[in-house]
Design a protein around this motif. Structure first.
Motif, PDB file in Angstrom:
ATOM      1  N   GLN A 194       3.426   1.688  -7.402  1.00  0.00           N
ATOM      2  CA  GLN A 194       4.285   2.463  -8.292  1.00  0.00           C
ATOM      3  C   GLN A 194       3.400   3.121  -9.340  1.00  0.00           C
ATOM      4  OE1 GLN A 194       7.244   0.004 -10.127  1.00  0.00           O
ATOM      5  NE2 GLN A 194       8.697   0.236  -8.467  1.00  0.00           N
ATOM      6  N   GLY A 195       3.859   4.218  -9.891  1.00  0.00           N
ATOM      7  CA  GLY A 195       3.090   4.920 -10.916  1.00  0.00           C
ATOM      8  C   GLY A 195       2.409   6.128 -10.303  1.00  0.00           C
ATOM      9  N   GLU A 196       2.488   7.252 -10.985  1.00  0.00           N
ATOM     10  CA  GLU A 196       1.950   8.520 -10.479  1.00  0.00           C
ATOM     11  C   GLU A 196       0.444   8.438 -10.243  1.00  0.00           C
ATOM     12  OE1 GLU A 196       3.840  10.866  -9.620  1.00  0.00           O
ATOM     13  OE2 GLU A 196       2.684  12.739  -9.573  1.00  0.00           O
ATOM     14  N   GLY A 197       0.025   8.518  -8.996  1.00  0.00           N
ATOM     15  CA  GLY A 197      -1.403   8.513  -8.687  1.00  0.00           C
ATOM     16  C   GLY A 197      -2.070   7.154  -8.778  1.00  0.00           C
ATOM     17  N   ALA A 198      -1.294   6.091  -8.893  1.00  0.00           N
ATOM     18  CA  ALA A 198      -1.864   4.745  -9.045  1.00  0.00           C
ATOM     19  C   ALA A 198      -2.088   4.078  -7.696  1.00  0.00           C
ATOM     20  CB  ALA A 198      -0.951   3.875  -9.906  1.00  0.00           C
ATOM     21  N   ALA A 199      -3.147   3.278  -7.619  1.00  0.00           N
ATOM     22  CA  ALA A 199      -3.465   2.599  -6.369  1.00  0.00           C
ATOM     23  C   ALA A 199      -4.291   1.348  -6.627  1.00  0.00           C
ATOM     24  CB  ALA A 199      -4.218   3.538  -5.431  1.00  0.00           C
ATOM     25  N   VAL A 200      -4.267   0.452  -5.656  1.00  0.00           N
ATOM     26  CA  VAL A 200      -5.030  -0.807  -5.724  1.00  0.00           C
ATOM     27  C   VAL A 200      -6.172  -0.738  -4.731  1.00  0.00           C
ATOM     28  CG1 VAL A 200      -4.934  -3.297  -5.319  1.00  0.00           C
ATOM     29  CG2 VAL A 200      -2.988  -2.134  -6.409  1.00  0.00           C
ATOM     30  N   LEU A 201      -7.386  -0.978  -5.223  1.00  0.00           N
ATOM     31  CA  LEU A 201      -8.567  -1.042  -4.345  1.00  0.00           C
ATOM     32  C   LEU A 201      -8.714  -2.461  -3.817  1.00  0.00           C
ATOM     33  CD1 LEU A 201     -11.335   0.067  -3.244  1.00  0.00           C
ATOM     34  CD2 LEU A 201     -12.330  -0.761  -5.395  1.00  0.00           C
ATOM     35  N   MET A 222      -2.891   8.737  -2.880  1.00  0.00           N
ATOM     36  CA  MET A 222      -2.609   8.000  -4.116  1.00  0.00           C
ATOM     37  C   MET A 222      -1.261   8.398  -4.704  1.00  0.00           C
ATOM     38  SD  MET A 222      -6.313   8.063  -6.073  1.00  0.00           S
ATOM     39  CE  MET A 222      -6.142   6.550  -7.013  1.00  0.00           C
ATOM     40  N   PHE A 223      -0.806   9.596  -4.359  1.00  0.00           N
ATOM     41  CA  PHE A 223       0.462  10.105  -4.906  1.00  0.00           C
ATOM     42  C   PHE A 223       1.617   9.900  -3.938  1.00  0.00           C
ATOM     43  CE2 PHE A 223      -2.907  12.231  -7.153  1.00  0.00           C
ATOM     44  CZ  PHE A 223      -2.456  12.302  -8.466  1.00  0.00           C
ATOM     45  N   MET A 224       1.331   9.344  -2.793  1.00  0.00           N
ATOM     46  CA  MET A 224       2.395   9.114  -1.823  1.00  0.00           C
ATOM     47  C   MET A 224       3.098   7.791  -2.114  1.00  0.00           C
ATOM     48  SD  MET A 224       0.418  10.677   1.508  1.00  0.00           S
ATOM     49  CE  MET A 224       1.685  10.285   2.710  1.00  0.00           C
ATOM     50  N   LYS A 225       4.091   7.472  -1.338  1.00  0.00           N
ATOM     51  CA  LYS A 225       4.946   6.320  -1.691  1.00  0.00           C
ATOM     52  C   LYS A 225       4.158   5.008  -1.695  1.00  0.00           C
ATOM     53  CE  LYS A 225       7.030   4.769   2.686  1.00  0.00           C
ATOM     54  NZ  LYS A 225       6.702   3.346   2.615  1.00  0.00           N
ATOM     55  N   PRO A 226       4.566   4.064  -2.548  1.00  0.00           N
ATOM     56  CA  PRO A 226       3.885   2.782  -2.613  1.00  0.00           C
ATOM     57  C   PRO A 226       3.733   2.157  -1.226  1.00  0.00           C
ATOM     58  CG  PRO A 226       5.450   2.934  -4.408  1.00  0.00           C
ATOM     59  CD  PRO A 226       5.658   4.156  -3.551  1.00  0.00           C
ATOM     60  N   GLY A 227       2.531   1.653  -0.959  1.00  0.00           N
ATOM     61  CA  GLY A 227       2.254   1.089   0.365  1.00  0.00           C
ATOM     62  C   GLY A 227       1.433   2.030   1.226  1.00  0.00           C
ATOM     63  N   THR A 228       1.253   3.265   0.757  1.00  0.00           N
ATOM     64  CA  THR A 228       0.439   4.226   1.504  1.00  0.00           C
ATOM     65  C   THR A 228      -1.041   3.878   1.371  1.00  0.00           C
ATOM     66  OG1 THR A 228       2.068   5.961   1.075  1.00  0.00           O
ATOM     67  CG2 THR A 228      -0.129   6.668   1.813  1.00  0.00           C
ATOM     68  N   ILE A 229      -1.748   3.899   2.489  1.00  0.00           N
ATOM     69  CA  ILE A 229      -3.178   3.570   2.500  1.00  0.00           C
ATOM     70  C   ILE A 229      -3.991   4.793   2.081  1.00  0.00           C
ATOM     71  CG2 ILE A 229      -5.110   2.899   3.988  1.00  0.00           C
ATOM     72  CD1 ILE A 229      -3.000   1.492   5.794  1.00  0.00           C
ATOM     73  N   GLN A 239       5.710  -2.035  -6.839  1.00  0.00           N
ATOM     74  CA  GLN A 239       5.424  -2.762  -8.067  1.00  0.00           C
ATOM     75  C   GLN A 239       4.472  -1.900  -8.884  1.00  0.00           C
ATOM     76  OE1 GLN A 239       4.394  -6.969  -7.905  1.00  0.00           O
ATOM     77  NE2 GLN A 239       4.448  -6.932  -5.658  1.00  0.00           N
ATOM     78  N   PRO A 240       4.487  -2.086 -10.215  1.00  0.00           N
ATOM     79  CA  PRO A 240       3.483  -1.415 -11.042  1.00  0.00           C
ATOM     80  C   PRO A 240       2.087  -1.809 -10.563  1.00  0.00           C
ATOM     81  CG  PRO A 240       5.196  -2.366 -12.417  1.00  0.00           C
ATOM     82  CD  PRO A 240       5.437  -2.858 -11.024  1.00  0.00           C
ATOM     83  N   CYS A 241       1.118  -0.940 -10.802  1.00  0.00           N
ATOM     84  CA  CYS A 241      -0.217  -1.092 -10.221  1.00  0.00           C
ATOM     85  C   CYS A 241      -0.868  -2.447 -10.512  1.00  0.00           C
ATOM     86  CB  CYS A 241      -1.106   0.041 -10.729  1.00  0.00           C
ATOM     87  SG  CYS A 241      -2.647   0.191  -9.829  1.00  0.00           S
ATOM     88  N   ILE A 242      -0.855  -2.854 -11.766  1.00  0.00           N
ATOM     89  CA  ILE A 242      -1.510  -4.114 -12.127  1.00  0.00           C
ATOM     90  C   ILE A 242      -0.803  -5.302 -11.477  1.00  0.00           C
ATOM     91  CG2 ILE A 242      -1.978  -5.673 -14.075  1.00  0.00           C
ATOM     92  CD1 ILE A 242      -2.525  -3.152 -15.773  1.00  0.00           C
ATOM     93  N   ASP A 243       0.506  -5.261 -11.454  1.00  0.00           N
ATOM     94  CA  ASP A 243       1.264  -6.335 -10.797  1.00  0.00           C
ATOM     95  C   ASP A 243       0.923  -6.402  -9.314  1.00  0.00           C
ATOM     96  OD1 ASP A 243       2.466  -6.803 -13.204  1.00  0.00           O
ATOM     97  OD2 ASP A 243       4.354  -5.809 -12.706  1.00  0.00           O
ATOM     98  N   LEU A 244       0.857  -5.229  -8.685  1.00  0.00           N
ATOM     99  CA  LEU A 244       0.560  -5.206  -7.244  1.00  0.00           C
ATOM    100  C   LEU A 244      -0.861  -5.698  -6.973  1.00  0.00           C
ATOM    101  CD1 LEU A 244       1.623  -4.506  -4.427  1.00  0.00           C
ATOM    102  CD2 LEU A 244       0.669  -2.212  -4.716  1.00  0.00           C
ATOM    103  N   LEU A 288      -5.154   3.234 -12.299  1.00  0.00           N
ATOM    104  CA  LEU A 288      -3.829   3.543 -12.802  1.00  0.00           C
ATOM    105  C   LEU A 288      -3.426   5.008 -12.706  1.00  0.00           C
ATOM    106  CD1 LEU A 288      -4.022   1.291 -15.999  1.00  0.00           C
ATOM    107  CD2 LEU A 288      -3.303   0.665 -13.681  1.00  0.00           C
ATOM    108  N   GLY A 289      -4.385   5.903 -12.481  1.00  0.00           N
ATOM    109  CA  GLY A 289      -4.059   7.321 -12.533  1.00  0.00           C
ATOM    110  C   GLY A 289      -3.833   7.741 -13.976  1.00  0.00           C
ATOM    111  N   GLY A 290      -3.411   8.980 -14.197  1.00  0.00           N
ATOM    112  CA  GLY A 290      -3.104   9.428 -15.559  1.00  0.00           C
ATOM    113  C   GLY A 290      -4.253   9.227 -16.520  1.00  0.00           C
ATOM    114  N   GLU A 291      -4.066   8.342 -17.485  1.00  0.00           N
ATOM    115  CA  GLU A 291      -5.080   8.121 -18.523  1.00  0.00           C
ATOM    116  C   GLU A 291      -6.348   7.438 -18.009  1.00  0.00           C
ATOM    117  OE1 GLU A 291      -3.193   7.714 -22.881  1.00  0.00           O
ATOM    118  OE2 GLU A 291      -3.065   5.907 -21.640  1.00  0.00           O
TER     119      GLU A 291
END
Length: 276
Positions: A139-146, A115-122, A59-64, A94-97
């Motif tokens: 989802q999203g390049e370099g995006a992650a949820v804390l 952060m750049f690995m597949k969604p679900g990576t810790i 999912q996109p970062c904010i959604d996740l 979000l990564g990027g910007e």
DNA sequence: GGTGCGATCGCCT
DNA sequence: GGCGATCGCACCG
């Protein structure tokens, strides 16, 4: 008025007046494959019907970050003990910007590779020399949820021991609500270690995420959106509403009453509009 | 309840 | 060499 009363939190009942956990919560250490799973829908046929699989994390970062709220993080220790906590506070990076992200500008280093690995990576990283924080890539390049805060659901006595190990001897015993109310506290309480970095939350045998059979979705009006914590130096990105938490939950690390009023007003307005 | 401050070291410039 | 997606404690009210 039309305010909804929270009824999903087991925390207030889980503490007696002096903060000691009640015995009933110990059930999760050994009963997770019997009682809890059996009253689930019979249509689930997999061995572990409540564990969230790979697709959840795509999912996109904010959604996740919002979708994590209400889900249950499980940590299985080597002795078989399962520590459980409901996610009540998250932040999106979000990564990027996003200047506040370790992956800002697409910057990729040895540390933030997860952060750049597949969604679900810790993504586990050390901070201030003495603490750890746990993220999950989206989802999203370099995006992650804390993951910032959990409501302890089981084995609070073990969590308390794990936390006490890094505190002064003779320090006051922690209340249940204080065990996981911060990103580094939850890592200590669940014994999340640096070596968990780059592991897959969808398939790992020592840590995973579950849906809560008693609360499949959190109503949008119960989610407060506000600015992130500890990113003051990053200009406009410091004030963007990328932190999410469950309204009124006692385990949230930092409250923002203004933001709570805002989202409350919005949801009230929406309800009135729906009615009229 | 809130605020201020020091600890402590890996990571990145 | 500087700083950080934090925390616990002392202190104040």
């Amino acid at each position: 008025m039309t305010t909804r009363k929270r009824k999903n939190s087991s925390l207030p009942q889980s503490e007696s007046a002096d903060g000691e956990p009640l015995k009933r919560l110990i059930r999760c250490q050994s009963d997770t494959n019997s009682a809890d799973h059996h009253h689930l829908s019979p249509y689930f046929s997999t061995k572990d019907p409540v564990r969230l699989s790979d697709s959840f994390f795509h999912q996109p970062c904010i959604d996740l970050a919002k979708a994590f709220l209400g889900k249950v993080l499980v940590r299985k220790l080597t002795d078989g003990t399962e520590l459980r906590g409901r996610v009540v506070e998250t932040e999106a990076y979000l990564g990027g910007e996003d200047k506040a992200s370790h992956s800002a500008g697409g910057k990729r280093t040895e540390r933030n590779t997860a952060m750049f690995m597949k969604p679900g990576t810790i993504y586990v990283y050390p901070i201030y020399g003495i603490y750890l924080c746990m993220n999950v890539s989206s989802q999203g390049e370099g995006a992650a949820v804390l993951l910032r805060s959990l409501e302890p659901l089981s084995s609070q006595d073990v969590m308390r021991d794990l936390r006490a190990a890094k505190r002064k001897v003779g320090a006051k015993s922690l209340k249940d609500r204080e065990l996981c109310n911060g990103p580094s506290k939850l890592c200590q309480a669940l014994d999340i270690q640096r070596c968990f970095d780059r592991r897959d939350l969808a398939t790992d045998t020592e840590v995973w995420l579950e849906r809560d059979p008693e609360q499949e979705t959190v109503p949008a009006g119960e989610v407060v959106s506000t600015h992130r914590i500890g990113v003051e130096s990053h200009g406009e990105w410091a004030t963007k509403p990328l932190r999410f938490y469950l309204r009124g939950h006692p385990c949230v690390s930092v409250l923002n009453r203004d933001a709570e009023r805002q989202t409350h007003l919005h949801s009230s307005t929406e309800m009135e509009n729906t009615v009229s």
